[in-house]
Enzyme design. Structure first.
Site, short mmCIF file in Angstrom:
data_model
loop_
_atom_site.label_atom_id
_atom_site.label_comp_id
_atom_site.label_asym_id
_atom_site.label_seq_id
_atom_site.Cartn_x
_atom_site.Cartn_y
_atom_site.Cartn_z
N LYS A 114 24.30 -41.35 31.64
CA LYS A 114 23.39 -40.51 32.44
C LYS A 114 24.09 -39.21 32.81
CE LYS A 114 25.74 -41.08 36.52
NZ LYS A 114 26.50 -40.04 37.20
N PRO B 173 32.97 -41.45 27.44
CA PRO B 173 34.25 -41.23 28.10
C PRO B 173 34.28 -41.86 29.50
CG PRO B 173 33.38 -39.16 27.26
CD PRO B 173 32.32 -40.18 27.04
N VAL B 174 35.49 -42.23 29.92
CA VAL B 174 35.70 -42.90 31.20
C VAL B 174 36.17 -41.89 32.25
CG1 VAL B 174 37.16 -44.66 32.31
CG2 VAL B 174 36.24 -45.07 30.02
N ALA C 109 34.21 -39.85 33.78
CA ALA C 109 33.55 -38.66 33.25
C ALA C 109 32.30 -38.26 34.03
CB ALA C 109 33.17 -38.90 31.79
N GLY C 110 31.87 -39.10 34.99
CA GLY C 110 30.64 -38.79 35.73
C GLY C 110 29.39 -39.09 34.92
N LEU C 111 29.56 -39.85 33.83
CA LEU C 111 28.43 -40.15 32.95
C LEU C 111 27.88 -41.56 33.18
CD1 LEU C 111 29.80 -38.54 29.66
CD2 LEU C 111 28.00 -37.64 31.15
N GLY D 246 30.59 -46.94 32.81
CA GLY D 246 30.90 -48.28 33.32
C GLY D 246 29.69 -48.91 33.99
N SER D 247 28.98 -48.11 34.77
CA SER D 247 27.79 -48.62 35.47
C SER D 247 26.73 -49.06 34.48
CB SER D 247 27.19 -47.53 36.36
OG SER D 247 28.16 -47.08 37.28
N SER D 248 26.57 -48.28 33.42
CA SER D 248 25.57 -48.62 32.40
C SER D 248 26.00 -49.89 31.65
CB SER D 248 25.40 -47.45 31.43
OG SER D 248 24.36 -47.73 30.54
N ASP E 87 25.61 -46.68 40.99
CA ASP E 87 24.79 -46.17 39.89
C ASP E 87 24.20 -47.28 39.03
OD1 ASP E 87 25.38 -43.59 40.61
OD2 ASP E 87 26.89 -43.27 39.05
O1 C5P Z 1 29.58 -47.52 44.22
P1 C5P Z 1 30.73 -47.10 43.39
O2 C5P Z 1 31.75 -48.20 43.21
O3 C5P Z 1 30.36 -46.48 42.11
O4 C5P Z 1 31.46 -45.96 44.23
C1 C5P Z 1 32.78 -45.55 43.99
C2 C5P Z 1 33.28 -44.78 45.20
O5 C5P Z 1 32.55 -43.56 45.33
C3 C5P Z 1 33.05 -45.50 46.51
O6 C5P Z 1 34.15 -46.31 46.83
C4 C5P Z 1 32.91 -44.36 47.50
O7 C5P Z 1 34.18 -43.88 47.88
C5 C5P Z 1 32.26 -43.27 46.68
N1 C5P Z 1 30.80 -43.19 46.86
C6 C5P Z 1 30.29 -42.72 48.04
N2 C5P Z 1 28.93 -42.62 48.21
C7 C5P Z 1 28.09 -42.97 47.21
C8 C5P Z 1 28.59 -43.44 45.99
C9 C5P Z 1 29.96 -43.54 45.84
O8 C5P Z 1 31.04 -42.40 48.97
N3 C5P Z 1 26.78 -42.84 47.39
#
Ligand code: C5P
Length: 293
Positions: free
Chosen positions: A9, A94-95, A97-99, A102-104, A138
């Site tokens: 994404k 890519p890891v 990467a903001g894409l 891993g979540s997908s 995500d």
């Molecule tokens: O939920 P996820 O494991 O992807 O989030 C990784 C890190 O990003 C969290 O530990 C948190 O520090 C930050 N985060 C946040 N607010 C969000 C999503 C992520 O602070 N809405």
């Protein structure tokens, strides 16, 4: 046996509304699924346990820390099944990467295992979405079968969006360095209340334009990512990649999620090809020409 694509994404919009007592942040974001994807394969085996094989990607992705493995553990626990499965993850996104790679992958693992074990129905779906939200902010987006959704809360409160117009091409540029989400949020200074309010009005406008007929020139000006302020000054590679996209002729360029990928939207295929080619000539960049889909 079962095969599933785990698409990546980008965030076309991301504003951070506030810091929460639980350490997370409340967001207003617009997720767009893209064609670039990882691939997962699921096979029942005669050996008890969960075996995960990872092909491609950086070293260190295999093993119990992988979010796919964690998703599988949760799946078998919640549905009270005895695991005997082999999962193969073919990593192309890519890891760091903001894409949302891993979540997908995690969402694909939940969907794949549900398919493999014949788990269906509304009640089961609810449980799967709950597992998804526990795995990462995500992950729930990838449980929806949609190209576009607005996200609130941590990103897990979702509204599916539909559109009628043609979606643009998208050129993704991974500048060769990963960025860690946690650090970005820790470093972020929130916008003033007025600034946040103004950005939320922009999001509303953007959603309105999408509803009326897809992306247009006006939409490009509304794209925004608050997290850029915490990344661009600290990761010169990301800043440079964004500047280069504009230099190569992009009308819009934005960082996705917490970075490090930057992307450009192009309505014209020729222009997208030109941009992708120019970006590919930069040593160390990984460039993907794809579509929102
Ligand atoms: O939920 P996820 O494991 O992807 O989030 C990784 C890190 O990003 C969290 O530990 C948190 O520090 C930050 N985060 C946040 N607010 C969000 C999503 C992520 O602070 N809405």
């Amino acid at each position: 046996m079962m095969k599933i694509k785990a698409r990546a994404k980008v965030n076309l919009f991301l504003e951070v509304a506030r810091r929460r007592p639980d350490g997370y942040h409340n967001l207003a974001t617009l997720f767009a699924r893209v064609g670039l994807c990882d691939e997962l394969e699921f096979k029942k085996t005669s050996v008890p346990g969960i075996e995960l094989e990872v092909r491609g990607g950086p070293p260190g992705l295999a093993g119990g820390d992988n979010i796919v493995y964690k998703a599988a553990v949760e799946f078998f626990r919640v549905f009270g099944l005895a695991p005997a499965v082999k999962i193969t993850l073919d990593k192309k996104v890519p890891v760091g990467a903001g894409l949302g790679g891993g979540s997908s992958d995690a969402a694909a693992a939940l969907r794949g295992l549900a398919g493999l074990y014949g788990i269906s129905g509304a009640a089961a779906k609810k449980r799967l979405v709950k597992i998804a939200a526990g795995l990462g902010s995500d992950v729930p987006f990838f449980m929806l079968d949609t190209a576009l959704a607005a996200g609130k809360g941590r990103g897990e409160k979702l509204k599916t969006l539909s559109w009628t117009g043609r979606f643009p091409y998208i050129v993704l540029v991974y500048p060769g360095v990963p960025v860690y989400t946690k650090d970005v949020y820790a470093r972020l200074k929130l916008g003033s209340q007025e600034a946040v309010r103004a950005r939320l009005a922009d999001l509303k406008k953007l959603l309105g334009l999408l509803k009326e007929g897809g992306f247009r020139g006006e939409s490009a000006a509304l794209l925004f990512n608050r997290l850029e302020e915490a990344v661009l000054p600290n990761y010169k590679e990301v800043k440079l990649a964004k500047e280069r996209l504009f230099k190569f002729g992009a009308d819009s360029a934005l960082m996705s999620g917490s970075g490090s990928t930057v992307f450009a939207l192009c309505r014209d295929r020729k222009k997208a090809l030109g941009l992708a080619e120019a970006a590919s000539s930069v040593s160390g960049y990984q460039v993907f020409l794809t579509k929102i889909c």
